[in-house]
Design a protein around this motif. Structure first.
Motif, PDB file in Angstrom:
ATOM      1  N   ALA A  32       0.783  -1.185  -0.127  1.00  0.00           N
ATOM      2  CA  ALA A  32      -0.065   0.169   0.130  1.00  0.00           C
ATOM      3  C   ALA A  32       0.880   1.248   0.029  1.00  0.00           C
ATOM      4  O   ALA A  32       1.943   1.295   0.843  1.00  0.00           O
ATOM      5  N   ARG A  33       0.682   2.160  -0.789  1.00  0.00           N
ATOM      6  CA  ARG A  33       1.546   3.262  -0.941  1.00  0.00           C
ATOM      7  C   ARG A  33       1.251   4.153   0.258  1.00  0.00           C
ATOM      8  O   ARG A  33       2.174   4.904   0.851  1.00  0.00           O
ATOM      9  N   CYS A  34       0.119   4.105   0.836  1.00  0.00           N
ATOM     10  CA  CYS A  34      -0.344   4.666   1.977  1.00  0.00           C
ATOM     11  C   CYS A  34      -1.137   4.223   2.972  1.00  0.00           C
ATOM     12  O   CYS A  34      -2.447   3.810   2.552  1.00  0.00           O
ATOM     13  N   ALA A  35      -0.858   3.272   4.015  1.00  0.00           N
ATOM     14  CA  ALA A  35      -1.634   2.617   4.987  1.00  0.00           C
ATOM     15  C   ALA A  35      -2.824   3.404   5.274  1.00  0.00           C
ATOM     16  O   ALA A  35      -2.590   4.558   5.574  1.00  0.00           O
ATOM     17  N   LYS A  36      -3.855   3.013   5.314  1.00  0.00           N
ATOM     18  CA  LYS A  36      -5.340   3.719   5.608  1.00  0.00           C
ATOM     19  C   LYS A  36      -5.044   3.578   7.382  1.00  0.00           C
ATOM     20  O   LYS A  36      -5.754   4.894   7.688  1.00  0.00           O
ATOM     21  N   GLU A  37      -4.657   2.802   8.065  1.00  0.00           N
ATOM     22  CA  GLU A  37      -4.547   2.588   9.329  1.00  0.00           C
ATOM     23  C   GLU A  37      -3.122   2.040   9.706  1.00  0.00           C
ATOM     24  O   GLU A  37      -3.106   1.090   9.372  1.00  0.00           O
ATOM     25  N   VAL A  38      -2.398   2.638  10.389  1.00  0.00           N
ATOM     26  CA  VAL A  38      -1.157   2.091  11.114  1.00  0.00           C
ATOM     27  C   VAL A  38      -1.626   1.742  12.405  1.00  0.00           C
ATOM     28  O   VAL A  38      -1.829   2.480  13.372  1.00  0.00           O
ATOM     29  N   LYS A  39      -1.715   0.478  12.487  1.00  0.00           N
ATOM     30  CA  LYS A  39      -1.734  -0.298  13.942  1.00  0.00           C
ATOM     31  C   LYS A  39      -0.852  -0.383  15.119  1.00  0.00           C
ATOM     32  O   LYS A  39      -1.022  -0.327  16.079  1.00  0.00           O
ATOM     33  N   TYR A  40       0.589  -0.453  14.231  1.00  0.00           N
ATOM     34  CA  TYR A  40       1.565  -0.427  15.149  1.00  0.00           C
ATOM     35  C   TYR A  40       2.312   0.604  14.740  1.00  0.00           C
ATOM     36  O   TYR A  40       3.167   0.778  13.852  1.00  0.00           O
ATOM     37  N   ARG A  41       2.422   1.487  15.825  1.00  0.00           N
ATOM     38  CA  ARG A  41       3.348   2.734  15.582  1.00  0.00           C
ATOM     39  C   ARG A  41       4.497   2.799  16.412  1.00  0.00           C
ATOM     40  O   ARG A  41       4.505   3.510  17.556  1.00  0.00           O
ATOM     41  N   GLY A  42       5.553   2.133  16.250  1.00  0.00           N
ATOM     42  CA  GLY A  42       6.825   1.990  16.825  1.00  0.00           C
ATOM     43  C   GLY A  42       6.682   0.827  17.907  1.00  0.00           C
ATOM     44  O   GLY A  42       5.695   0.073  18.148  1.00  0.00           O
ATOM     45  N   VAL A  43       7.997   0.530  18.295  1.00  0.00           N
ATOM     46  CA  VAL A  43       8.143  -0.705  19.129  1.00  0.00           C
ATOM     47  C   VAL A  43       7.332  -0.691  20.618  1.00  0.00           C
ATOM     48  O   VAL A  43       6.562  -1.487  20.773  1.00  0.00           O
ATOM     49  N   PHE A  44       7.450   0.401  21.340  1.00  0.00           N
ATOM     50  CA  PHE A  44       6.580   0.678  22.559  1.00  0.00           C
ATOM     51  C   PHE A  44       5.198   0.518  22.339  1.00  0.00           C
ATOM     52  O   PHE A  44       4.602  -0.278  23.082  1.00  0.00           O
ATOM     53  N   HIS A  45       4.734   1.265  21.311  1.00  0.00           N
ATOM     54  CA  HIS A  45       3.322   1.314  21.066  1.00  0.00           C
ATOM     55  C   HIS A  45       2.833  -0.142  20.729  1.00  0.00           C
ATOM     56  O   HIS A  45       1.805  -0.591  21.120  1.00  0.00           O
ATOM     57  N   SER A  46       3.763  -0.702  20.013  1.00  0.00           N
ATOM     58  CA  SER A  46       3.296  -2.002  19.494  1.00  0.00           C
ATOM     59  C   SER A  46       3.140  -3.384  20.690  1.00  0.00           C
ATOM     60  O   SER A  46       2.287  -4.025  20.625  1.00  0.00           O
ATOM     61  N   LEU A  47       4.143  -3.003  21.543  1.00  0.00           N
ATOM     62  CA  LEU A  47       4.407  -3.874  22.688  1.00  0.00           C
ATOM     63  C   LEU A  47       3.082  -3.867  23.538  1.00  0.00           C
ATOM     64  O   LEU A  47       2.344  -4.804  23.931  1.00  0.00           O
ATOM     65  N   VAL A  48       2.584  -2.444  23.878  1.00  0.00           N
ATOM     66  CA  VAL A  48       1.555  -2.084  24.689  1.00  0.00           C
ATOM     67  C   VAL A  48       0.333  -2.552  23.942  1.00  0.00           C
ATOM     68  O   VAL A  48      -0.805  -3.245  24.652  1.00  0.00           O
ATOM     69  N   THR A  49       0.147  -2.312  22.763  1.00  0.00           N
ATOM     70  CA  THR A  49      -1.077  -2.779  21.831  1.00  0.00           C
ATOM     71  C   THR A  49      -1.369  -4.167  21.776  1.00  0.00           C
ATOM     72  O   THR A  49      -2.416  -4.697  22.262  1.00  0.00           O
ATOM     73  N   ILE A  50      -0.292  -5.086  21.623  1.00  0.00           N
ATOM     74  CA  ILE A  50      -0.439  -6.562  21.635  1.00  0.00           C
ATOM     75  C   ILE A  50      -0.783  -6.978  22.874  1.00  0.00           C
ATOM     76  O   ILE A  50      -1.807  -7.761  23.180  1.00  0.00           O
ATOM     77  N   ALA A  51      -0.089  -6.516  24.022  1.00  0.00           N
ATOM     78  CA  ALA A  51      -0.215  -7.046  25.516  1.00  0.00           C
ATOM     79  C   ALA A  51      -1.766  -6.587  25.730  1.00  0.00           C
ATOM     80  O   ALA A  51      -2.381  -7.480  26.429  1.00  0.00           O
ATOM     81  N   ARG A  52      -2.168  -5.206  25.381  1.00  0.00           N
ATOM     82  CA  ARG A  52      -3.443  -5.061  25.809  1.00  0.00           C
ATOM     83  C   ARG A  52      -4.591  -5.752  25.102  1.00  0.00           C
ATOM     84  O   ARG A  52      -5.801  -6.053  25.675  1.00  0.00           O
ATOM     85  N   GLU A  53      -4.465  -5.854  23.646  1.00  0.00           N
ATOM     86  CA  GLU A  53      -5.627  -6.397  22.972  1.00  0.00           C
ATOM     87  C   GLU A  53      -5.615  -8.151  23.177  1.00  0.00           C
ATOM     88  O   GLU A  53      -6.484  -8.716  22.832  1.00  0.00           O
ATOM     89  N   GLU A  54      -4.333  -8.558  23.016  1.00  0.00           N
ATOM     90  CA  GLU A  54      -4.247 -10.133  23.074  1.00  0.00           C
ATOM     91  C   GLU A  54      -3.940 -10.590  24.076  1.00  0.00           C
ATOM     92  O   GLU A  54      -3.721 -11.955  24.384  1.00  0.00           O
TER      93      GLU A  54
END
Length: 314
Positions: A32-54
């Motif tokens: 995708a030239r420009c992602a409609k939604e960026v679910k993981y924005r950096g290392v810390f955000h990704s770690l927190v997002t995965i831990a919170r949602e899964e």
């Protein structure tokens, strides 16, 4: 030989959460030239997002595959490296010729490790991309119960060729990565010890490992993105790439340079500590093996000496 695999396997347990983050960042916004939604924005955000949602346990997804892959691949890659290096004529001195020999030895052992470990890396990659929450999933989702189930499913549906899907991308990935990592580690450790009068201890191993991690991440990341995409892509009509070159071209056309740098920081955040832990564990394991061998030699010599004295007394 096994000490190299054991060291990397131990390191993989600690760095697996960052491997999960890196893998997901590399497949999000695929082609995708420009992602409609960026679910993981950096290392810390990704770690927190995965831990919170899964759940926190999700950060260790694919850990069995990660440990198995690192053990198997690095038993060949790191374990055989000193032997191959000596076979190529490396005498241990700091020279341009020996550095070239180190690169060649690392490339050869990296190639062997890439081929042997490819089926496990395939499943590890798919397990780490798989999300338990549909709204936070990225890339193609494969559903396996674990490493053994994944290998069994792929073998049943695609046969042996399916287990080695993407291996042609994994070979240059590990050849480049091994050459950068092992040769850089040897040279960096030698330079740091000479330049700063360091002892051959944990601090020297840590410093050389961080340097090696930086070099290998930069050299390896584009190849890593291509390998991850090929391993994780769906099969049949939904297949995105016909091969390694097609994957490179499509990523370049759709995402540009940015596509090949996806997950770089997460990659280094994982690979820097992984290099450090691998080489620190390796040096300590080698020291323990050497100590055990010396003890065995001492005990054998003591027994022989005692036997000689007994015979002489008789």
């Amino acid at each position: 030989m096994i000490s190299g695999g054991a060291a990397a396997g131990c390191a993989a347990i600690f760095t697996n959460p960052l491997e999960v983050v890196k893998t997901r960042m590399q497949v999000q916004g695929e082609l995708a030239r420009c992602a409609k939604e960026v679910k993981y924005r950096g290392v810390f955000h990704s770690l927190v997002t995965i831990a919170r949602e899964e759940g926190v346990a999700a950060l260790q997804k694919g850990v069995s595959g990660g440990v198995s892959y690192q053990f198997l691949m690095n038993t060949i890659r790191i374990g055989c490296y000193p032997t191959v290096k000596r076979m190529l004529g490396d005498d241990g001195t700091a020279s341009t010729l020996n550095f070239s020999r180190q690169i060649a030895a690392a490339s050869i052992t990296g190639l062997g490790g890439a081929v042997i470990g490819s089926p496990i890396f395939l499943i590890k990659c798919r397990l780490q991309v798989a999300s338990d929450c549909s709204h936070s999933s990225v890339g193609t989702q494969h559903r396996y119960k674990g490493l053994a189930d994944g290998l069994q499913q792929v073998y049943k549906t695609e046969g042996v060729p399916g287990l080695f899907r993407g291996v042609m991308a994994a070979i240059p990935r590990l050849v480049v990565g091994s050459a950068a990592q092992l040769a850089t580690y040897d040279s960096a450790k030698g330079y740091l010890m000479h330049r700063f009068a360091l002892k051959d201890d944990v601090f020297a191993h840590f410093s050389a490992g961080m340097v090696a991690g930086l070099v290998v991440t930069t050299a390896m990341n584009p190849f890593d993105v291509v390998t991850t995409r090929l391993y994780n892509q769906p099969k049949g009509e939904r297949q995105l790439y016909s091969g390694v070159w097609d994957c490179w071209v499509k990523i370049w056309n759709a995402e540009g340079v940015r596509g090949f740098s996806k997950g770089w920081f997460a990659h280094y955040a994982r690979l820097g500590p992984h290099c450090v832990l691998s080489f620190v564990f390796l040096e300590q394991i080698r020291a323990m093996v050497s100590y055990a061998e010396e003890n065995q030699l001492f005990e054998r010599m003591s027994r022989e000496h005692t036997e000689q004295r007994r015979v002489a007394a008789a």
